[in-house]
Enzyme design. Sequence first.
Site, PDB file in Angstrom:
ATOM      1  N   ALA A   1      53.119  24.883  54.194  1.00  0.00           N
ATOM      2  CA  ALA A   1      53.379  23.454  53.993  1.00  0.00           C
ATOM      3  C   ALA A   1      54.744  23.241  53.336  1.00  0.00           C
ATOM      4  CB  ALA A   1      52.285  22.852  53.124  1.00  0.00           C
TER       5      ALA A   1
ATOM      6  N   ASP B   1      56.376  33.029  53.483  1.00  0.00           N
ATOM      7  CA  ASP B   1      57.417  32.305  52.733  1.00  0.00           C
ATOM      8  C   ASP B   1      56.750  31.978  51.399  1.00  0.00           C
ATOM      9  OD1 ASP B   1      59.861  30.962  52.340  1.00  0.00           O
ATOM     10  OD2 ASP B   1      58.981  29.064  52.956  1.00  0.00           O
TER      11      ASP B   1
ATOM     12  N   GLY C   1      55.867  22.660  56.478  1.00  0.00           N
ATOM     13  CA  GLY C   1      55.919  23.019  57.892  1.00  0.00           C
ATOM     14  C   GLY C   1      57.304  23.138  58.507  1.00  0.00           C
ATOM     15  N   GLY C   2      58.342  23.188  57.686  1.00  0.00           N
ATOM     16  CA  GLY C   2      59.688  23.365  58.242  1.00  0.00           C
ATOM     17  C   GLY C   2      59.752  24.625  59.098  1.00  0.00           C
TER      18      GLY C   2
ATOM     19  N   CYS D   1      62.602  31.393  48.006  1.00  0.00           N
ATOM     20  CA  CYS D   1      63.813  30.628  47.661  1.00  0.00           C
ATOM     21  C   CYS D   1      64.140  30.915  46.198  1.00  0.00           C
ATOM     22  CB  CYS D   1      63.639  29.141  47.917  1.00  0.00           C
ATOM     23  SG  CYS D   1      62.295  28.399  47.016  1.00  0.00           S
TER      24      CYS D   1
HETATM   25  C1  LIG Z   1      57.832  27.897  49.541  1.00  0.00           C
HETATM   26  S1  LIG Z   1      56.509  26.866  49.865  1.00  0.00           S
HETATM   27  C2  LIG Z   1      56.344  27.024  51.601  1.00  0.00           C
HETATM   28  C3  LIG Z   1      57.319  26.226  52.398  1.00  0.00           C
HETATM   29  C4  LIG Z   1      57.041  26.317  53.880  1.00  0.00           C
HETATM   30  N1  LIG Z   1      57.015  27.682  54.353  1.00  0.00           N
HETATM   31  C5  LIG Z   1      57.996  25.522  54.709  1.00  0.00           C
HETATM   32  O1  LIG Z   1      58.894  26.097  55.312  1.00  0.00           O
HETATM   33  O2  LIG Z   1      57.869  24.311  54.768  1.00  0.00           O
HETATM   34  C6  LIG Z   1      55.186  27.839  49.264  1.00  0.00           C
HETATM   35  C7  LIG Z   1      53.846  27.311  49.635  1.00  0.00           C
HETATM   36  O3  LIG Z   1      52.874  28.268  49.210  1.00  0.00           O
HETATM   37  C8  LIG Z   1      51.686  27.579  48.955  1.00  0.00           C
HETATM   38  N2  LIG Z   1      50.809  28.502  48.215  1.00  0.00           N
HETATM   39  C9  LIG Z   1      50.753  28.733  46.882  1.00  0.00           C
HETATM   40  N3  LIG Z   1      49.830  29.674  46.597  1.00  0.00           N
HETATM   41  C10 LIG Z   1      49.294  30.065  47.775  1.00  0.00           C
HETATM   42  C11 LIG Z   1      48.304  31.004  48.156  1.00  0.00           C
HETATM   43  N4  LIG Z   1      47.674  31.738  47.237  1.00  0.00           N
HETATM   44  N5  LIG Z   1      48.005  31.132  49.459  1.00  0.00           N
HETATM   45  C12 LIG Z   1      48.633  30.399  50.387  1.00  0.00           C
HETATM   46  N6  LIG Z   1      49.574  29.476  50.098  1.00  0.00           N
HETATM   47  C13 LIG Z   1      49.911  29.323  48.810  1.00  0.00           C
HETATM   48  C14 LIG Z   1      52.154  26.340  48.226  1.00  0.00           C
HETATM   49  O4  LIG Z   1      51.178  25.322  48.332  1.00  0.00           O
HETATM   50  C15 LIG Z   1      53.451  26.014  48.965  1.00  0.00           C
HETATM   51  O5  LIG Z   1      53.229  25.058  49.946  1.00  0.00           O
END
Ligand SMILES: C[S@@+](CC[C@H](N)C(=O)[O-])C[C@H]1O[C@@H](n2cnc3c(N)ncnc32)[C@H](O)[C@@H]1O
Length: 667
Positions: free
Chosen positions: A403, A469, A405-406, A526
Amino acid sequence: MGHRAKNKQPAPQPLDVKQSAISSKKLGKRKAESLNDNSNSRPVKRPKDQSESKQKGKKKKKVLVDSDAEGSADGWEDVADNVELKIQAKSLFSTNDDEELDELGMDEFSDDELRGPAQAFDFGSDAEDDEPEVIIGKSKKSKQSERPAKIIPTASDNSDSSDQSDEEERITMANMAARSKALDEQAAAEDALDVEEMQQAAFNEEDDDDDLDMDEDEEETDGEPFRLPTREENEAESKAGGPDVHVVQRRMRECVRVLGRFKKLAEKSRSRSEYISQLLSDISSYYGYNDFLAEKLFQLFPVAEAIEFFEANEVPRPVTIRTNTLRTRRRDLAQALINRGVNLEPIGKWTNVGLQVFESSVPIGATPEYLAGHYMLQAASSFLPVIALSPQPNERVLDMASAPGGKTTHIAALLQNTGIVFANDANKARTKSLSANVHRLGCKNVVVCSYDGREFPKVIGGFDRVLLDAPCSGTGVISKDSSVKVNKSERDFTLLAHLQKQLILCAIDSVSPDSKTGGYVVYSTCSVTVDENESVVDYALRKRPNVKLVDTGLEFGREGYTKYRGKIFNSSLSLTRRFYPHVHNMDGFYVAKFKVEKRGKISKASDSTAEVGLIGIEEEGEQIAPEKEKIAFDDDEDRPYIEESKRRRMKAKGLKPPPRTTVKVAA
Ligand SMILES: C[S@@+](CC[C@H](N)C(=O)[O-])C[C@H]1O[C@@H](n2cnc3c(N)ncnc32)[C@H](O)[C@@H]1O
């Protein structure tokens, strides 16, 4: 808030004067009055390695976007305070139904020590749940220093096949040639004016004592020689309400200068650690970081470069969009946006879908093209892990933390809507903006789900490729989210690294080693810290003997560390890539790509490492929060690291460490 932000002052003069065409000595001087100048006319340091990509100098307004496109890692939610803004935020999704994540245990590689209670980490911002927002800064005099510099262009991106290979040519030559020519002429004239202005300013300020002089040949600074304050002086200074901003600026420059030629320039009675300690304290107060993070980031770079990094975090990165090739072609999108008054250019040869937006008279997050899903507002850095993943048509792909979703929608586009993408995110609230983006961009091959990533591959496995990610500290995106400067503690890094280690093993285990076309995992963050990057990847290599690092396919970016502050990593870590704001004019980012082979017999050695993924273990052997379980810890192996770590901390505090009792660890 640091001095720099409080005073909305211009950036300190670039410390690496060799990059400047004009006498560095002269350019290093500043008028004191400019410190209280709100005019956004600070000179923005041009990132390194940009000689080829030198700004064409078009008159470009800044465009800032507050969008639902990306999370804190990738979004545009943080609006810089130095631009005239209008914000009309509207909440799309106001629910906050984060789910409690259950404890899991499903690993056949006996990494049970990682199985702590699942933490519902959510280091992404909620800002992406807002209606896309574009804020347009009004054009001021288009000084070269005010224009967003171009993102480093490098070799071409071969990651997707498309009919757009000659697009860039056509956009620049056919669609934009006339416009570019006129703007270039204008810019050339302005550049000449800028140089003249700078020379004049430098000449006028020759006697100013704010001299920055890093020139090897220069031995003396103008004005009074620099003297490091004593502890008593520092105490008196803080009692009096903290140092004057001029004093801090000058002291930082002088400390950097002295540290660059310590033997020659330092006061004989003062140690290197005293200078470092003073510099760190000034960095913390000037840029507004907590002491812990200032030191952590400072340690990543040579002294002068560290200042460049901190400076770059004060400057917004370029606004970029990614063409959604499921709906349009880049040249058509560019033309449509140009017709609406958007000034844009292809980002660089390394991507054939990216456009950099320089100015716009319309809201970039609310154009008909945006609403029709022709593009995604997306930081250039977040293209990188998907390019590295390089998904092939008809593959099964897992985007484990996806999320908003990029990257998911980029993957779906590269799959050309074939195969299937499982877009997972543990935060259920965030999957709403994820679903919205998936629909808007016309991705028909995406399944959205919300599990803790550590539940994979139990939920479903056998993927051709997995993108992790990972949730991270966001030290690469401080220019977007300055709260990182103060809200990240040592414990946060410990917990994050722990979670990342858990997730990366699950990502690896979710890949089918029998995949005919794939068998890859890409890990990205990041963040620029080693704890969240090389340490995690090295851990995965040690825990999963059936994986190896492979080339990311990204033709720029610095090599990952193979050793860092006493830690020695697998030499293949050099295949991983680091991206920095001050070098690449992108958010700080890290990308590693693994090939997953068939599982052989697991060597005992790989599971008996000293570094274990329990909550409560810190890299250098300190027990931060021994909450749950007894820790498998190899005392003998770690003693030198612990001792070295203690010595370093003492030195940083200006204390004399005791003599070594164990063998020195590799630097
Ligand atoms: C860096 S962001 C992802 C951005 C996304 N890849 C994009 O390009 O839009 C990290 C994401 O990891 C999720 N997250 C945190 N802990 C997690 C877990 N244990 N399992 C899966 N997702 C997790 C967060 O809710 C957050 O949306």
